[in-house]
Design a protein around this motif. Sequence first.
Motif, PDB file in Angstrom:
ATOM      1  N   UNK A  34       0.833  -1.200   0.000  1.00  0.00           N
ATOM      2  CA  UNK A  34       0.000   0.000   0.000  1.00  0.00           C
ATOM      3  C   UNK A  34       0.873   1.256   0.000  1.00  0.00           C
ATOM      4  N   UNK A  36       0.028   5.132   1.414  1.00  0.00           N
ATOM      5  CA  UNK A  36      -0.900   6.037   2.073  1.00  0.00           C
ATOM      6  C   UNK A  36      -0.340   7.455   1.992  1.00  0.00           C
ATOM      7  N   UNK A  38      -0.647  11.413   3.844  1.00  0.00           N
ATOM      8  CA  UNK A  38      -1.104  12.161   5.017  1.00  0.00           C
ATOM      9  C   UNK A  38      -0.920  13.641   4.756  1.00  0.00           C
ATOM     10  N   UNK A  42      -4.077  15.787   9.325  1.00  0.00           N
ATOM     11  CA  UNK A  42      -5.090  14.771   9.047  1.00  0.00           C
ATOM     12  C   UNK A  42      -4.547  13.369   9.286  1.00  0.00           C
ATOM     13  N   UNK A  43      -5.470  12.391   9.264  1.00  0.00           N
ATOM     14  CA  UNK A  43      -5.048  11.003   9.315  1.00  0.00           C
ATOM     15  C   UNK A  43      -4.600  10.525   7.946  1.00  0.00           C
ATOM     16  N   UNK A  44      -4.138   9.287   7.895  1.00  0.00           N
ATOM     17  CA  UNK A  44      -3.664   8.719   6.634  1.00  0.00           C
ATOM     18  C   UNK A  44      -4.850   8.334   5.749  1.00  0.00           C
ATOM     19  N   UNK A  46      -5.706   6.074   2.074  1.00  0.00           N
ATOM     20  CA  UNK A  46      -5.173   5.155   1.080  1.00  0.00           C
ATOM     21  C   UNK A  46      -4.994   5.887  -0.248  1.00  0.00           C
ATOM     22  N   UNK A  89       3.463   7.328   2.952  1.00  0.00           N
ATOM     23  CA  UNK A  89       3.854   6.141   3.704  1.00  0.00           C
ATOM     24  C   UNK A  89       3.651   4.901   2.846  1.00  0.00           C
ATOM     25  N   UNK A  99      -0.639  -4.394   9.937  1.00  0.00           N
ATOM     26  CA  UNK A  99      -0.015  -3.599   8.883  1.00  0.00           C
ATOM     27  C   UNK A  99       1.337  -3.108   9.391  1.00  0.00           C
ATOM     28  N   UNK A 101       4.290  -0.197   8.567  1.00  0.00           N
ATOM     29  CA  UNK A 101       4.475   1.060   7.848  1.00  0.00           C
ATOM     30  C   UNK A 101       5.948   1.456   7.791  1.00  0.00           C
ATOM     31  N   UNK A 102       6.314   2.122   6.703  1.00  0.00           N
ATOM     32  CA  UNK A 102       7.609   2.779   6.645  1.00  0.00           C
ATOM     33  C   UNK A 102       7.579   4.055   7.457  1.00  0.00           C
ATOM     34  N   UNK A 103       8.700   4.739   7.500  1.00  0.00           N
ATOM     35  CA  UNK A 103       8.824   5.927   8.342  1.00  0.00           C
ATOM     36  C   UNK A 103       8.231   7.181   7.715  1.00  0.00           C
ATOM     37  N   UNK A 104       7.824   7.106   6.461  1.00  0.00           N
ATOM     38  CA  UNK A 104       7.216   8.260   5.820  1.00  0.00           C
ATOM     39  C   UNK A 104       8.235   9.120   5.086  1.00  0.00           C
TER      40      UNK A 104
ATOM     41  N   UNK B  41       9.757   7.902  13.005  1.00  0.00           N
ATOM     42  CA  UNK B  41       9.453   6.507  13.370  1.00  0.00           C
ATOM     43  C   UNK B  41       8.275   5.948  12.586  1.00  0.00           C
ATOM     44  N   UNK B  42       7.605   6.775  11.831  1.00  0.00           N
ATOM     45  CA  UNK B  42       6.436   6.273  11.127  1.00  0.00           C
ATOM     46  C   UNK B  42       5.316   5.939  12.092  1.00  0.00           C
ATOM     47  N   UNK B  90      -3.364   7.545  16.417  1.00  0.00           N
ATOM     48  CA  UNK B  90      -4.344   7.331  15.361  1.00  0.00           C
ATOM     49  C   UNK B  90      -5.069   6.013  15.587  1.00  0.00           C
ATOM     50  N   UNK B 104      -8.430   5.720   8.556  1.00  0.00           N
ATOM     51  CA  UNK B 104      -7.855   6.345   9.737  1.00  0.00           C
ATOM     52  C   UNK B 104      -8.715   7.492  10.255  1.00  0.00           C
ATOM     53  N   UNK B 105      -8.706   7.651  11.581  1.00  0.00           N
ATOM     54  CA  UNK B 105      -9.288   8.827  12.187  1.00  0.00           C
ATOM     55  C   UNK B 105      -8.356  10.016  12.058  1.00  0.00           C
TER      56      UNK B 105
END
Lengths: 111, 113
Positions: A34, A36, A38, A42-44, A46, A89, A99, A101-104, B41-42, B90, B104-105
Amino acid sequence: GNSVTQMEGPVTLSEEAFLTINCTYTATGYPSLFWYVQYPGEGLQLLLKATKADDKGSNKGFEATYRKETTSFHLEKGSVQVSDSAVYFCALMNTGNQFYFGTGTSLTVIP
Amino acid sequence: NAGVTQTPKFQVLKTGQSMTLQCAQDMNHNSMYWYRQDPGMGLRLIYYSASEGTTDKGEVPNGYNVSRLNKREFSLRLESAAPSQTSVYFCASRVQGAQETQYFGPGTRLLVL
């Protein structure tokens, strides 16, 4: 184990430049992959996904191809816009319910 | 259809205080998740709930407890807050199958002094 590594940021590009954000993964079996996005405060959300090898996910001009031979899922866009400025991400989901996740990677697009 | 909602949006605590972060989803999803997001850290998984009545530890569960109150609600509790728990939290819910993804919220920003 499962893990995701993505390129360090921040990335700054001029409008209409080509974007690549690298993502590689470690996983057993056949994970789903995936991207994502951000936006500030806000939140992430897709952006796109691919569920098996050689699948290409695409959305809003962004693309990523699931490459099992190189364990990669690089994000690309041919011509970025200021509105694409965000944090991106890479993530994987393997068997089970978790899930990873990478660090972004922070992207800033300047006019 | 509000998606995933979280309360509060922002909270300041003193070390040792307790609080509960609330999360609710109206999409009838079975699975729900709590993450924390820290610079560089993601997202790291704290706890998740694969279905109503079940909870499991994620990568960083120490200092937290969770409750899956019903299918809609999944709360995260800090019993004795520490400065290391300063973070953005989150909540997410997951749709499974062909449309697999997480929703996600908007997040809760927590500062522990």
